[in-house]
Design a protein around this motif. Sequence first.
Motif, PDB file in Angstrom:
ATOM      1  N   ALA A  73      -2.937  -1.848  -4.224  1.00 12.75           N
ATOM      2  CA  ALA A  73      -2.101  -2.761  -3.610  1.00 12.75           C
ATOM      3  C   ALA A  73      -2.278  -4.465  -4.154  1.00 12.75           C
ATOM      4  O   ALA A  73      -3.682  -4.648  -4.531  1.00 12.75           O
ATOM      5  CB  ALA A  73      -2.348  -2.856  -2.250  1.00 12.75           C
ATOM      6  N   ASP A 100      -5.291   1.673  -0.108  1.00 11.69           N
ATOM      7  CA  ASP A 100      -4.868   1.891  -1.508  1.00 11.69           C
ATOM      8  C   ASP A 100      -5.536   0.663  -2.333  1.00 11.69           C
ATOM      9  O   ASP A 100      -5.059  -0.640  -1.994  1.00 11.69           O
ATOM     10  CB  ASP A 100      -3.438   1.605  -1.277  1.00 11.69           C
ATOM     11  CG  ASP A 100      -2.792   2.004  -2.711  1.00 11.69           C
ATOM     12  OD1 ASP A 100      -3.779   1.911  -3.780  1.00 11.69           O
ATOM     13  OD2 ASP A 100      -1.615   1.889  -2.811  1.00 11.69           O
ATOM     14  N   SER A 135      -2.834   4.147   3.718  1.00 15.06           N
ATOM     15  CA  SER A 135      -3.966   3.546   4.196  1.00 15.06           C
ATOM     16  C   SER A 135      -4.202   4.202   5.676  1.00 15.06           C
ATOM     17  O   SER A 135      -3.501   5.003   6.324  1.00 15.06           O
ATOM     18  CB  SER A 135      -3.672   2.064   4.674  1.00 15.06           C
ATOM     19  OG  SER A 135      -2.371   2.000   5.466  1.00 15.06           O
ATOM     20  N   GLN A 148       0.733  -1.250  -0.117  1.00 17.54           N
ATOM     21  CA  GLN A 148       0.068   0.086   0.158  1.00 17.54           C
ATOM     22  C   GLN A 148       0.906   1.455  -0.037  1.00 17.54           C
ATOM     23  O   GLN A 148       1.927   1.325   0.577  1.00 17.54           O
ATOM     24  CB  GLN A 148      -0.826  -0.067   1.315  1.00 17.54           C
ATOM     25  CG  GLN A 148      -1.903  -1.004   1.199  1.00 17.54           C
ATOM     26  CD  GLN A 148      -3.007  -0.833   2.584  1.00 17.54           C
ATOM     27  OE1 GLN A 148      -4.038  -0.572   2.287  1.00 17.54           O
ATOM     28  NE2 GLN A 148      -2.304  -1.251   3.668  1.00 17.54           N
TER      29      GLN A 148
END
Length: 325
Positions: free
Chosen positions: A65, A62, A41, A38
Amino acid sequence: LVSGANYCFTVRAIKNVSDRITSSSNQVCITLDIPKRQDYSYNYRTTVQPGNTGVEEYFYADNTAEFLGFDIQRGTDPNSLSTIWFIPFDATANYYEYTDPGASPGTESYYYAIVGIDNCDLPADTMNISRTIFLEAEANTDRTNSLQWNSYEGWLGGVDSYNIYRSYDGPFEFLETVPNGQLSFLDNIEEIIIGEGNFCYYIEAVSGTGPPVGPLALPFDDILSRSNEACAKQNPNIFMPNAFMPEGINNIFKPVNLYVESSSYLFVIYNRWGEKLFETTNPNEGWNGSHAGKKDPQGAYVYYVQFVSSEGQTYSKSGSVTLIR
């Protein structure tokens, strides 16, 4: 290690002697594929449900990811959390929420963590750990209620303030706002003389302004997190006048009831010979100094009051009152 790079490996054995004898294996090469982690987050809200029925968890992730999903972890110690649920990754979503019905937020505070699980089924990223607010309420004999709670934890901008809400035999209403750092409150209830003495409260934390999150620079400020509901039961009480004048200003004799449960209420008046002159089960009704359509003479009369509290305890009081004409 760099994702997409080529890495080659050889194992070499070395004999531990003075002339250093070695033996090498074949070479194996791989192109490394590391799942994308990510870029952003945020575990932005953890809040107790009304009625203490569970805890709601909200987080922002995200969606680029390379994840299988997210483990939801819970515990009473931030260093000892256990996985309670798994949420599959959704490449079309940034916002996730989960309701934890197995928590008991009315008895203790909980920590929550969101752990991203990558495509290799390994934990990759742990978001900021949050903590619920646990509120305790206690009734005092001086007609005040003491509140105490722990701070909310987890917001990037910290806590700005706490809102206090109260109910007494009815819906919750806003009571007071206190600044961050104040984790107790004394509620003076002297002016509240109606109801059955059931005072319930909850705390609402308001987030401060933290750094923006994600490519859209979302501020995530003014987020609210609610505590459990905690109640303080004030003991009922009765105050009795010692005299009254039916033709005067105080022309009705009745108990001044505080926090009396009305369904079991009984109020009776007797004369000096034990004759019942008046009886009611309505806490709002009183004796006007008459019975059977006739005025009772000036003198001393006996009263008796009894009721059962909402907790099942029986209260009674008797004494005399002077009727003045």
